[in-house]
Design a protein around this motif. Structure first.
Motif, PDB file in Angstrom:
ATOM      1  N   GLU A  57       0.825  -1.218   0.000  1.00  0.00           N
ATOM      2  CA  GLU A  57       0.000   0.000   0.000  1.00  0.00           C
ATOM      3  C   GLU A  57       0.861   1.271   0.000  1.00  0.00           C
ATOM      4  O   GLU A  57       0.504   2.283   0.582  1.00  0.00           O
ATOM      5  CB  GLU A  57      -0.939   0.028   1.220  1.00  0.00           C
ATOM      6  CG  GLU A  57      -1.583  -1.283   1.581  1.00  0.00           C
ATOM      7  CD  GLU A  57      -2.598  -1.773   0.554  1.00  0.00           C
ATOM      8  OE1 GLU A  57      -2.423  -1.485  -0.622  1.00  0.00           O
ATOM      9  OE2 GLU A  57      -3.547  -2.461   0.961  1.00  0.00           O
ATOM     10  N   GLY A  58       2.039   1.184  -0.628  1.00  0.00           N
ATOM     11  CA  GLY A  58       2.933   2.330  -0.716  1.00  0.00           C
ATOM     12  C   GLY A  58       3.857   2.501   0.472  1.00  0.00           C
ATOM     13  O   GLY A  58       4.738   3.374   0.447  1.00  0.00           O
ATOM     14  N   HIS A  59       3.725   1.673   1.507  1.00  0.00           N
ATOM     15  CA  HIS A  59       4.588   1.767   2.689  1.00  0.00           C
ATOM     16  C   HIS A  59       5.769   0.812   2.529  1.00  0.00           C
ATOM     17  O   HIS A  59       5.591  -0.352   2.172  1.00  0.00           O
ATOM     18  CB  HIS A  59       3.803   1.411   3.953  1.00  0.00           C
ATOM     19  CG  HIS A  59       2.623   2.296   4.212  1.00  0.00           C
ATOM     20  ND1 HIS A  59       2.751   3.601   4.627  1.00  0.00           N
ATOM     21  CD2 HIS A  59       1.288   2.060   4.086  1.00  0.00           C
ATOM     22  CE1 HIS A  59       1.547   4.138   4.768  1.00  0.00           C
ATOM     23  NE2 HIS A  59       0.643   3.224   4.440  1.00  0.00           N
ATOM     24  N   PRO A  60       6.997   1.277   2.802  1.00  0.00           N
ATOM     25  CA  PRO A  60       8.175   0.424   2.617  1.00  0.00           C
ATOM     26  C   PRO A  60       8.168  -0.788   3.536  1.00  0.00           C
ATOM     27  O   PRO A  60       7.808  -0.697   4.707  1.00  0.00           O
ATOM     28  CB  PRO A  60       9.341   1.368   2.936  1.00  0.00           C
ATOM     29  CG  PRO A  60       8.753   2.462   3.766  1.00  0.00           C
ATOM     30  CD  PRO A  60       7.342   2.622   3.298  1.00  0.00           C
ATOM     31  N   VAL A  61       8.579  -1.924   2.975  1.00  0.00           N
ATOM     32  CA  VAL A  61       8.599  -3.193   3.702  1.00  0.00           C
ATOM     33  C   VAL A  61       9.829  -3.980   3.272  1.00  0.00           C
ATOM     34  O   VAL A  61      10.207  -3.955   2.098  1.00  0.00           O
ATOM     35  CB  VAL A  61       7.329  -4.027   3.401  1.00  0.00           C
ATOM     36  CG1 VAL A  61       7.446  -5.428   3.975  1.00  0.00           C
ATOM     37  CG2 VAL A  61       6.086  -3.350   3.948  1.00  0.00           C
ATOM     38  N   GLN A  62      10.451  -4.686   4.227  1.00  0.00           N
ATOM     39  CA  GLN A  62      11.525  -5.617   3.904  1.00  0.00           C
ATOM     40  C   GLN A  62      10.922  -7.018   3.896  1.00  0.00           C
ATOM     41  O   GLN A  62      10.459  -7.518   4.914  1.00  0.00           O
ATOM     42  CB  GLN A  62      12.656  -5.528   4.935  1.00  0.00           C
ATOM     43  CG  GLN A  62      13.866  -6.397   4.608  1.00  0.00           C
ATOM     44  CD  GLN A  62      14.644  -5.895   3.403  1.00  0.00           C
ATOM     45  OE1 GLN A  62      14.596  -4.711   3.070  1.00  0.00           O
ATOM     46  NE2 GLN A  62      15.376  -6.782   2.742  1.00  0.00           N
ATOM     47  N   PHE A  63      10.913  -7.652   2.730  1.00  0.00           N
ATOM     48  CA  PHE A  63      10.286  -8.960   2.584  1.00  0.00           C
ATOM     49  C   PHE A  63      11.308 -10.091   2.728  1.00  0.00           C
ATOM     50  O   PHE A  63      12.468  -9.958   2.318  1.00  0.00           O
ATOM     51  CB  PHE A  63       9.645  -9.097   1.201  1.00  0.00           C
ATOM     52  CG  PHE A  63       8.393  -8.300   1.000  1.00  0.00           C
ATOM     53  CD1 PHE A  63       7.199  -8.677   1.582  1.00  0.00           C
ATOM     54  CD2 PHE A  63       8.408  -7.161   0.195  1.00  0.00           C
ATOM     55  CE1 PHE A  63       6.036  -7.951   1.374  1.00  0.00           C
ATOM     56  CE2 PHE A  63       7.256  -6.420  -0.023  1.00  0.00           C
ATOM     57  CZ  PHE A  63       6.067  -6.815   0.575  1.00  0.00           C
ATOM     58  N   LEU A  64      10.837 -11.208   3.257  1.00  0.00           N
ATOM     59  CA  LEU A  64      11.557 -12.473   3.207  1.00  0.00           C
ATOM     60  C   LEU A  64      10.759 -13.383   2.283  1.00  0.00           C
ATOM     61  O   LEU A  64       9.591 -13.687   2.562  1.00  0.00           O
ATOM     62  CB  LEU A  64      11.669 -13.105   4.601  1.00  0.00           C
ATOM     63  CG  LEU A  64      12.247 -14.524   4.659  1.00  0.00           C
ATOM     64  CD1 LEU A  64      13.712 -14.521   4.242  1.00  0.00           C
ATOM     65  CD2 LEU A  64      12.087 -15.107   6.059  1.00  0.00           C
ATOM     66  N   VAL A  65      11.357 -13.787   1.163  1.00  0.00           N
ATOM     67  CA  VAL A  65      10.646 -14.639   0.209  1.00  0.00           C
ATOM     68  C   VAL A  65      10.487 -16.025   0.824  1.00  0.00           C
ATOM     69  O   VAL A  65      11.461 -16.648   1.252  1.00  0.00           O
ATOM     70  CB  VAL A  65      11.410 -14.730  -1.123  1.00  0.00           C
ATOM     71  CG1 VAL A  65      10.664 -15.629  -2.104  1.00  0.00           C
ATOM     72  CG2 VAL A  65      11.605 -13.344  -1.723  1.00  0.00           C
ATOM     73  N   ASP A  66       9.245 -16.508   0.876  1.00  0.00           N
ATOM     74  CA  ASP A  66       8.957 -17.795   1.505  1.00  0.00           C
ATOM     75  C   ASP A  66       7.969 -18.570   0.640  1.00  0.00           C
ATOM     76  O   ASP A  66       6.766 -18.316   0.664  1.00  0.00           O
ATOM     77  CB  ASP A  66       8.381 -17.585   2.908  1.00  0.00           C
ATOM     78  CG  ASP A  66       8.221 -18.885   3.687  1.00  0.00           C
ATOM     79  OD1 ASP A  66       8.400 -19.959   3.085  1.00  0.00           O
ATOM     80  OD2 ASP A  66       7.915 -18.828   4.886  1.00  0.00           O
ATOM     81  N   THR A  67       8.503 -19.531  -0.133  1.00  0.00           N
ATOM     82  CA  THR A  67       7.636 -20.321  -1.006  1.00  0.00           C
ATOM     83  C   THR A  67       6.792 -21.316  -0.214  1.00  0.00           C
ATOM     84  O   THR A  67       5.883 -21.938  -0.765  1.00  0.00           O
ATOM     85  CB  THR A  67       8.471 -21.084  -2.050  1.00  0.00           C
ATOM     86  OG1 THR A  67       9.437 -21.907  -1.383  1.00  0.00           O
ATOM     87  CG2 THR A  67       9.203 -20.108  -2.967  1.00  0.00           C
ATOM     88  N   GLY A  68       7.088 -21.466   1.067  1.00  0.00           N
ATOM     89  CA  GLY A  68       6.289 -22.348   1.900  1.00  0.00           C
ATOM     90  C   GLY A  68       5.114 -21.653   2.555  1.00  0.00           C
ATOM     91  O   GLY A  68       4.268 -22.304   3.180  1.00  0.00           O
ATOM     92  N   ALA A  69       5.041 -20.333   2.414  1.00  0.00           N
ATOM     93  CA  ALA A  69       3.930 -19.563   2.984  1.00  0.00           C
ATOM     94  C   ALA A  69       2.811 -19.448   1.958  1.00  0.00           C
ATOM     95  O   ALA A  69       3.051 -19.093   0.802  1.00  0.00           O
ATOM     96  CB  ALA A  69       4.407 -18.184   3.407  1.00  0.00           C
ATOM     97  N   THR A  70       1.596 -19.738   2.387  1.00  0.00           N
ATOM     98  CA  THR A  70       0.460 -19.686   1.477  1.00  0.00           C
ATOM     99  C   THR A  70       0.195 -18.276   0.978  1.00  0.00           C
ATOM    100  O   THR A  70      -0.162 -18.069  -0.182  1.00  0.00           O
ATOM    101  CB  THR A  70      -0.804 -20.223   2.169  1.00  0.00           C
ATOM    102  OG1 THR A  70      -0.544 -21.538   2.651  1.00  0.00           O
ATOM    103  CG2 THR A  70      -1.981 -20.258   1.218  1.00  0.00           C
ATOM    104  N   SER A  71       0.366 -17.293   1.847  1.00  0.00           N
ATOM    105  CA  SER A  71       0.061 -15.916   1.477  1.00  0.00           C
ATOM    106  C   SER A  71       1.129 -14.966   1.998  1.00  0.00           C
ATOM    107  O   SER A  71       2.069 -15.382   2.680  1.00  0.00           O
ATOM    108  CB  SER A  71      -1.313 -15.513   2.034  1.00  0.00           C
ATOM    109  OG  SER A  71      -1.280 -15.561   3.456  1.00  0.00           O
ATOM    110  N   VAL A  72       0.987 -13.711   1.668  1.00  0.00           N
ATOM    111  CA  VAL A  72       1.835 -12.674   2.262  1.00  0.00           C
ATOM    112  C   VAL A  72       1.417 -12.544   3.716  1.00  0.00           C
ATOM    113  O   VAL A  72       0.243 -12.299   4.013  1.00  0.00           O
ATOM    114  CB  VAL A  72       1.661 -11.335   1.517  1.00  0.00           C
ATOM    115  CG1 VAL A  72       2.448 -10.233   2.215  1.00  0.00           C
ATOM    116  CG2 VAL A  72       2.103 -11.479   0.067  1.00  0.00           C
ATOM    117  N   ALA A  73       2.360 -12.753   4.628  1.00  0.00           N
ATOM    118  CA  ALA A  73       2.012 -12.819   6.044  1.00  0.00           C
ATOM    119  C   ALA A  73       2.887 -11.892   6.869  1.00  0.00           C
ATOM    120  O   ALA A  73       4.053 -11.653   6.551  1.00  0.00           O
ATOM    121  CB  ALA A  73       2.149 -14.257   6.551  1.00  0.00           C
ATOM    122  N   MET A  74       2.294 -11.380   7.959  1.00  0.00           N
ATOM    123  CA  MET A  74       3.002 -10.471   8.863  1.00  0.00           C
ATOM    124  C   MET A  74       2.419 -10.599  10.261  1.00  0.00           C
ATOM    125  O   MET A  74       1.329 -11.158  10.442  1.00  0.00           O
ATOM    126  CB  MET A  74       2.864  -9.024   8.372  1.00  0.00           C
ATOM    127  CG  MET A  74       1.441  -8.486   8.414  1.00  0.00           C
ATOM    128  SD  MET A  74       1.295  -6.839   7.698  1.00  0.00           S
ATOM    129  CE  MET A  74       1.682  -7.179   5.989  1.00  0.00           C
TER     130      MET A  74
END
Length: 223
Positions: free
Chosen positions: A120-137
């Protein structure tokens, strides 16, 4: 043909390989201290000081460009898109085909792929996780991003390393990583302090093309 003509023709034939043997080099990914180079169709992540395909050496590299030594000559290279004339449908005078957004992510020393992006335009540091069903936080991350998950989210249960916990299913209007932007992405807000990093899961990755090759994760828009 006279003897001088024969000698000239022989010289031209001897020189011809010099013109066709030029090494074709592209930089298709840039990172601090490393570059993803494509040399005559061979792609590899090469760190500064190391030598890649075709004997091409990376002298320096950062997010802006790289200096490569090709055939003994050093020159600067910017980030370029790969182009295959054999599969191109472009012809002179025809409108250029829309370019697909691409992103290369180098695997970190911890063995994970991490990348900066935004929700939503807010900066985020992602960890790519192919084992996660969705974007999670976790909840703290959601509050920082201004996500009203308790009101707009759908209560659910999520399985974590610590067991089953409360969570809320949400939908993000837009998530952007590099030049790739995906709209309407399913997500989850997990009760508590886990996950520590925002997980870039399959609800995003399924919306783009991706593959892993020699320590590099390559993403490309589908359209």
């Amino acid at each position: 043909m006279s003897r001088p003509d024969l000698r000239i023709a022989a010289c031209l034939l001897a020189l011809a390989p010099l013109f066709v043997a030029a090494t074709q080099v592209q930089v298709v990914g840039l990172f601090p201290g490393a570059a993803v180079i494509n040399v005559d169709g061979q792609r590899k992540l090469v760190k500064v000081g190391q030598t890649g395909p075709g004997g091409v050496q990376v002298i320096s590299a950062d997010s802006k460009g790289a200096v490569l030594r090709v055939d003994g000559v050093e020159r600067s290279y910017g980030l370029s898109r790969e182009y295959n004339p054999a599969t191109s449908t472009d012809s002179p005078g025809s409108p250029a085909a829309p370019q697909k957004a691409q992103l290369s992510i180098a695997r970190g020393n911890n063995g994970h792929y991490q990348v900066a992006g935004s929700i939503e335009g807010h900066p985020v540091q992602f960890l790519v996780d192919t084992g996660a069903t969705s974007v999670a936080m976790n909840e703290s991350q959601a509050r920082r991003l201004g996500i009203d998950y308790r009101v707009k989210g759908l209560p659910m249960k999520a399985s974590t390393a610590s067991g089953t916990v409360n969570a809320w299913r949400v939908k993000f209007d837009r998530i952007k990583v590099g030049s790739l932007e995906v709209l309407g992405v399913e997500g989850a807000v997990i009760e508590g302090e886990a996950p520590v990093e925002v997980l870039l899961g399959m609800s995003f990755l399924n919306r783009v093309r991706w593959r892993e090759e020699q320590g590099v994760l390559m993403l490309e828009s589908k359209f």
